[in-house]
Design a protein around this motif. Structure first.
Motif, PDB file in Angstrom:
ATOM      1  N   THR A 123       0.836  -1.197   0.000  1.00  0.00           N
ATOM      2  CA  THR A 123       0.000   0.000   0.000  1.00  0.00           C
ATOM      3  C   THR A 123       0.874   1.252   0.000  1.00  0.00           C
ATOM      4  O   THR A 123       2.056   1.202  -0.335  1.00  0.00           O
ATOM      5  CB  THR A 123      -0.938  -0.020   1.212  1.00  0.00           C
ATOM      6  OG1 THR A 123      -0.148  -0.173   2.413  1.00  0.00           O
ATOM      7  CG2 THR A 123      -1.918  -1.185   1.118  1.00  0.00           C
ATOM      8  N   ILE A 124       0.275   2.376   0.374  1.00  0.00           N
ATOM      9  CA  ILE A 124       0.942   3.660   0.240  1.00  0.00           C
ATOM     10  C   ILE A 124       2.223   3.749   1.083  1.00  0.00           C
ATOM     11  O   ILE A 124       3.256   4.228   0.603  1.00  0.00           O
ATOM     12  CB  ILE A 124      -0.031   4.788   0.621  1.00  0.00           C
ATOM     13  CG1 ILE A 124      -1.217   4.787  -0.333  1.00  0.00           C
ATOM     14  CG2 ILE A 124       0.667   6.151   0.566  1.00  0.00           C
ATOM     15  CD1 ILE A 124      -2.361   5.657   0.120  1.00  0.00           C
ATOM     16  N   GLY A 125       2.150   3.284   2.330  1.00  0.00           N
ATOM     17  CA  GLY A 125       3.329   3.348   3.191  1.00  0.00           C
ATOM     18  C   GLY A 125       4.523   2.617   2.601  1.00  0.00           C
ATOM     19  O   GLY A 125       5.609   3.195   2.445  1.00  0.00           O
ATOM     20  N   PRO A 126       4.371   1.338   2.246  1.00  0.00           N
ATOM     21  CA  PRO A 126       5.479   0.628   1.611  1.00  0.00           C
ATOM     22  C   PRO A 126       5.936   1.266   0.305  1.00  0.00           C
ATOM     23  O   PRO A 126       7.128   1.216  -0.017  1.00  0.00           O
ATOM     24  CB  PRO A 126       4.889  -0.767   1.367  1.00  0.00           C
ATOM     25  CG  PRO A 126       3.867  -0.933   2.446  1.00  0.00           C
ATOM     26  CD  PRO A 126       3.263   0.433   2.623  1.00  0.00           C
ATOM     27  N   ALA A 127       5.018   1.872  -0.445  1.00  0.00           N
ATOM     28  CA  ALA A 127       5.416   2.536  -1.695  1.00  0.00           C
ATOM     29  C   ALA A 127       6.361   3.700  -1.404  1.00  0.00           C
ATOM     30  O   ALA A 127       7.362   3.893  -2.109  1.00  0.00           O
ATOM     31  CB  ALA A 127       4.185   3.022  -2.449  1.00  0.00           C
ATOM     32  N   ARG A 128       6.059   4.474  -0.384  1.00  0.00           N
ATOM     33  CA  ARG A 128       6.911   5.617  -0.039  1.00  0.00           C
ATOM     34  C   ARG A 128       8.272   5.166   0.501  1.00  0.00           C
ATOM     35  O   ARG A 128       9.252   5.911   0.430  1.00  0.00           O
ATOM     36  CB  ARG A 128       6.218   6.491   1.009  1.00  0.00           C
ATOM     37  CG  ARG A 128       5.009   7.252   0.493  1.00  0.00           C
ATOM     38  CD  ARG A 128       4.597   8.318   1.480  1.00  0.00           C
ATOM     39  NE  ARG A 128       3.439   9.065   1.012  1.00  0.00           N
ATOM     40  CZ  ARG A 128       2.235   9.013   1.569  1.00  0.00           C
ATOM     41  NH1 ARG A 128       2.025   8.248   2.629  1.00  0.00           N
ATOM     42  NH2 ARG A 128       1.229   9.726   1.085  1.00  0.00           N
ATOM     43  N   GLU A 129       8.301   3.952   1.065  1.00  0.00           N
ATOM     44  CA  GLU A 129       9.522   3.469   1.703  1.00  0.00           C
ATOM     45  C   GLU A 129      10.318   2.511   0.824  1.00  0.00           C
ATOM     46  O   GLU A 129      11.355   1.988   1.251  1.00  0.00           O
ATOM     47  CB  GLU A 129       9.154   2.780   3.019  1.00  0.00           C
ATOM     48  CG  GLU A 129       8.507   3.723   4.022  1.00  0.00           C
ATOM     49  CD  GLU A 129       7.786   2.974   5.140  1.00  0.00           C
ATOM     50  OE1 GLU A 129       7.880   1.724   5.172  1.00  0.00           O
ATOM     51  OE2 GLU A 129       7.129   3.631   5.965  1.00  0.00           O
ATOM     52  N   GLY A 130       9.839   2.245  -0.395  1.00  0.00           N
ATOM     53  CA  GLY A 130      10.542   1.330  -1.280  1.00  0.00           C
ATOM     54  C   GLY A 130      10.440  -0.118  -0.845  1.00  0.00           C
ATOM     55  O   GLY A 130      11.367  -0.904  -1.068  1.00  0.00           O
ATOM     56  N   ARG A 131       9.298  -0.506  -0.252  1.00  0.00           N
ATOM     57  CA  ARG A 131       9.131  -1.855   0.291  1.00  0.00           C
ATOM     58  C   ARG A 131       7.981  -2.605  -0.380  1.00  0.00           C
ATOM     59  O   ARG A 131       7.340  -3.447   0.237  1.00  0.00           O
ATOM     60  CB  ARG A 131       8.911  -1.789   1.794  1.00  0.00           C
ATOM     61  CG  ARG A 131      10.100  -1.281   2.577  1.00  0.00           C
ATOM     62  CD  ARG A 131       9.928  -1.465   4.087  1.00  0.00           C
ATOM     63  NE  ARG A 131       8.786  -0.704   4.612  1.00  0.00           N
ATOM     64  CZ  ARG A 131       7.631  -1.249   4.978  1.00  0.00           C
ATOM     65  NH1 ARG A 131       7.420  -2.540   4.856  1.00  0.00           N
ATOM     66  NH2 ARG A 131       6.672  -0.490   5.462  1.00  0.00           N
ATOM     67  N   LEU A 132       7.709  -2.316  -1.640  1.00  0.00           N
ATOM     68  CA  LEU A 132       6.669  -3.033  -2.358  1.00  0.00           C
ATOM     69  C   LEU A 132       7.149  -4.420  -2.775  1.00  0.00           C
ATOM     70  O   LEU A 132       8.350  -4.699  -2.783  1.00  0.00           O
ATOM     71  CB  LEU A 132       6.250  -2.239  -3.597  1.00  0.00           C
ATOM     72  CG  LEU A 132       5.588  -0.883  -3.331  1.00  0.00           C
ATOM     73  CD1 LEU A 132       5.445  -0.096  -4.622  1.00  0.00           C
ATOM     74  CD2 LEU A 132       4.231  -1.061  -2.651  1.00  0.00           C
ATOM     75  N   LEU A 133       6.195  -5.266  -3.129  1.00  0.00           N
ATOM     76  CA  LEU A 133       6.481  -6.577  -3.685  1.00  0.00           C
ATOM     77  C   LEU A 133       6.220  -6.499  -5.181  1.00  0.00           C
ATOM     78  O   LEU A 133       5.086  -6.295  -5.610  1.00  0.00           O
ATOM     79  CB  LEU A 133       5.567  -7.619  -3.031  1.00  0.00           C
ATOM     80  CG  LEU A 133       5.624  -9.051  -3.559  1.00  0.00           C
ATOM     81  CD1 LEU A 133       7.016  -9.637  -3.357  1.00  0.00           C
ATOM     82  CD2 LEU A 133       4.571  -9.904  -2.864  1.00  0.00           C
ATOM     83  N   GLY A 134       7.253  -6.620  -5.988  1.00  0.00           N
ATOM     84  CA  GLY A 134       7.124  -6.478  -7.433  1.00  0.00           C
ATOM     85  C   GLY A 134       6.917  -7.823  -8.108  1.00  0.00           C
ATOM     86  O   GLY A 134       7.729  -8.733  -7.962  1.00  0.00           O
ATOM     87  N   LEU A 135       5.808  -7.966  -8.839  1.00  0.00           N
ATOM     88  CA  LEU A 135       5.442  -9.213  -9.504  1.00  0.00           C
ATOM     89  C   LEU A 135       5.603  -8.999 -11.000  1.00  0.00           C
ATOM     90  O   LEU A 135       4.751  -8.408 -11.655  1.00  0.00           O
ATOM     91  CB  LEU A 135       4.010  -9.595  -9.117  1.00  0.00           C
ATOM     92  CG  LEU A 135       3.800  -9.637  -7.592  1.00  0.00           C
ATOM     93  CD1 LEU A 135       2.323  -9.769  -7.262  1.00  0.00           C
ATOM     94  CD2 LEU A 135       4.594 -10.770  -6.966  1.00  0.00           C
ATOM     95  N   VAL A 136       6.700  -9.470 -11.541  1.00  0.00           N
ATOM     96  CA  VAL A 136       7.181  -9.020 -12.843  1.00  0.00           C
ATOM     97  C   VAL A 136       6.936 -10.050 -13.937  1.00  0.00           C
ATOM     98  O   VAL A 136       7.102 -11.252 -13.741  1.00  0.00           O
ATOM     99  CB  VAL A 136       8.691  -8.697 -12.758  1.00  0.00           C
ATOM    100  CG1 VAL A 136       9.257  -8.323 -14.118  1.00  0.00           C
ATOM    101  CG2 VAL A 136       8.936  -7.576 -11.754  1.00  0.00           C
ATOM    102  N   GLY A 137       6.563  -9.548 -15.115  1.00  0.00           N
ATOM    103  CA  GLY A 137       6.481 -10.355 -16.311  1.00  0.00           C
ATOM    104  C   GLY A 137       7.174  -9.625 -17.450  1.00  0.00           C
ATOM    105  O   GLY A 137       7.100  -8.393 -17.546  1.00  0.00           O
ATOM    106  N   GLY A 138       7.847 -10.370 -18.322  1.00  0.00           N
ATOM    107  CA  GLY A 138       8.531  -9.761 -19.453  1.00  0.00           C
ATOM    108  C   GLY A 138       9.766 -10.563 -19.825  1.00  0.00           C
ATOM    109  O   GLY A 138      10.129 -11.531 -19.141  1.00  0.00           O
TER     110      GLY A 138
END
Length: 298
Positions: A123-138
């Motif tokens: 959510t917003i807090g982790p986004a500001r702190e660089g703590r998101l979980l990135g689920l990547v395709g490509g």
């Protein structure tokens, strides 16, 4: 290297703040330019259109509400792909279905650019702190190009496979939480007539083996919601929950898989998000039956 962000809702703005704090040269665009004002004060530059943003930037992140918004921003008359973009990198971070990602990928590739999908958990807090979980395709090459900027936003980057794999993984990650909120709603209905204080009940529900991590962290907000003394913070809007559940059911159907529990949760959220919990956090669905039954007590 200039980075652009299209979409300055709660998550897009929080990610933009994070990138600015890390010294990124950032260009932003939003349909309502007024939302860019706090970011401009911190050093961002405002683009007048997605096309203008794409002209200025080497890599472009998009964080938008749904597939229609994504399609308009990429393929509209003044969209990201309306001008020459050969060699640029696009990172699509919205939560949309895999079919939409594949369609965008075809359009981006046809223009000589690369696309990585990276819907995120958090959510917003982790986004500001660089703590998101990135689920990547490509492709491996495109993901390697995206790694430096994604590492500023994400605590973990999981490359799930080709385009479309990230979208499916994000739906899988969101599914248990959204089904849990509806299940907790039904559980609350079973005990609405008990003379048990909301704070004790919320604490008990958070202490069971069936509780998800979210309710353990938000037991205080659940107690205030049940007591009618507070509103949960807007972390995951109910309308977005209904949208994601619809994508889950549709994606499963395309794979020949039945999802009766998820379909029931979708129907419940769709009805509630259009009525009593419109504009509120998805968690608020848990109190609907509780509130009605408590109000009906003699």
């Amino acid at each position: 290297m200039k980075t652009g962000i299209c979409g300055l809702g709660r998550m897009g703005a929080a990610m933009a703040e994070r990138l600015l704090s890390q010294g990124c040269d950032l260009v932003v665009w939003n349909r309502d330019p007024a939302k860019a004002a706090p970011l401009l004060a911190k050093g961002a530059t405002l683009a007048e259109s997605p096309a203008a943003l794409a002209r200025q930037c080497d890599r472009v992140l998009t964080m938008l509400y749904d597939a229609d918004a994504v399609d308009q921003v990429y393929s509209g008359p003044d969209g990201l792909l309306s001008g020459p973009v050969k060699g640029k990198l696009f990172i699509e971070m919205s939560t949309i279905g895999p079919e939409a990602i594949l369609s965008i990928g075809s359009a981006v590739t046809a223009k000589g650019a690369d696309l990585v999908e990276c819907p995120v958990g958090g959510t917003i807090g982790p986004a500001r702190e660089g703590r998101l979980l990135g689920l990547v395709g490509g492709s491996a090459d495109a993901v390697a190009q995206a790694q430096p900027i994604l590492s500023l936003l994400c605590r973990r980057i999981e490359h799930a496979g080709p385009l479309g794999a990230g979208a499916r993984l994000k739906l899988a990650v969101n599914l248990p939480l959204l089904v849990y909120w509806q299940a907790l709603r039904e559980a609350m209905g079973l005990v609405a007539d008990l003379d048990m204080p909301p704070d004790r009940l919320a604490d008990l529900m958070a202490d069971t083996s069936g509780a998800c991590m979210a309710v353990k962290h938000r037991a205080g907000e659940l107690a205030a919601l049940l007591a009618g003394t507070g509103e949960p913070s807007l972390s995951f809007e109910a309308k977005g929950a209904a949208k994601d559940l619809s994508h889950m059911v549709a994606t499963a159907a395309a794979q020949g898989q039945a999802m009766p529990v998820t379909a029931a949760a979708r129907d419940a959220f769709t009805a509630a998000a259009a009525g009593p919990i419109a504009g509120r956090d998805a968690m608020t669905i848990t109190a609907l039956d509780w509130a009605a039954q408590r109000a009906a007590r003699p």
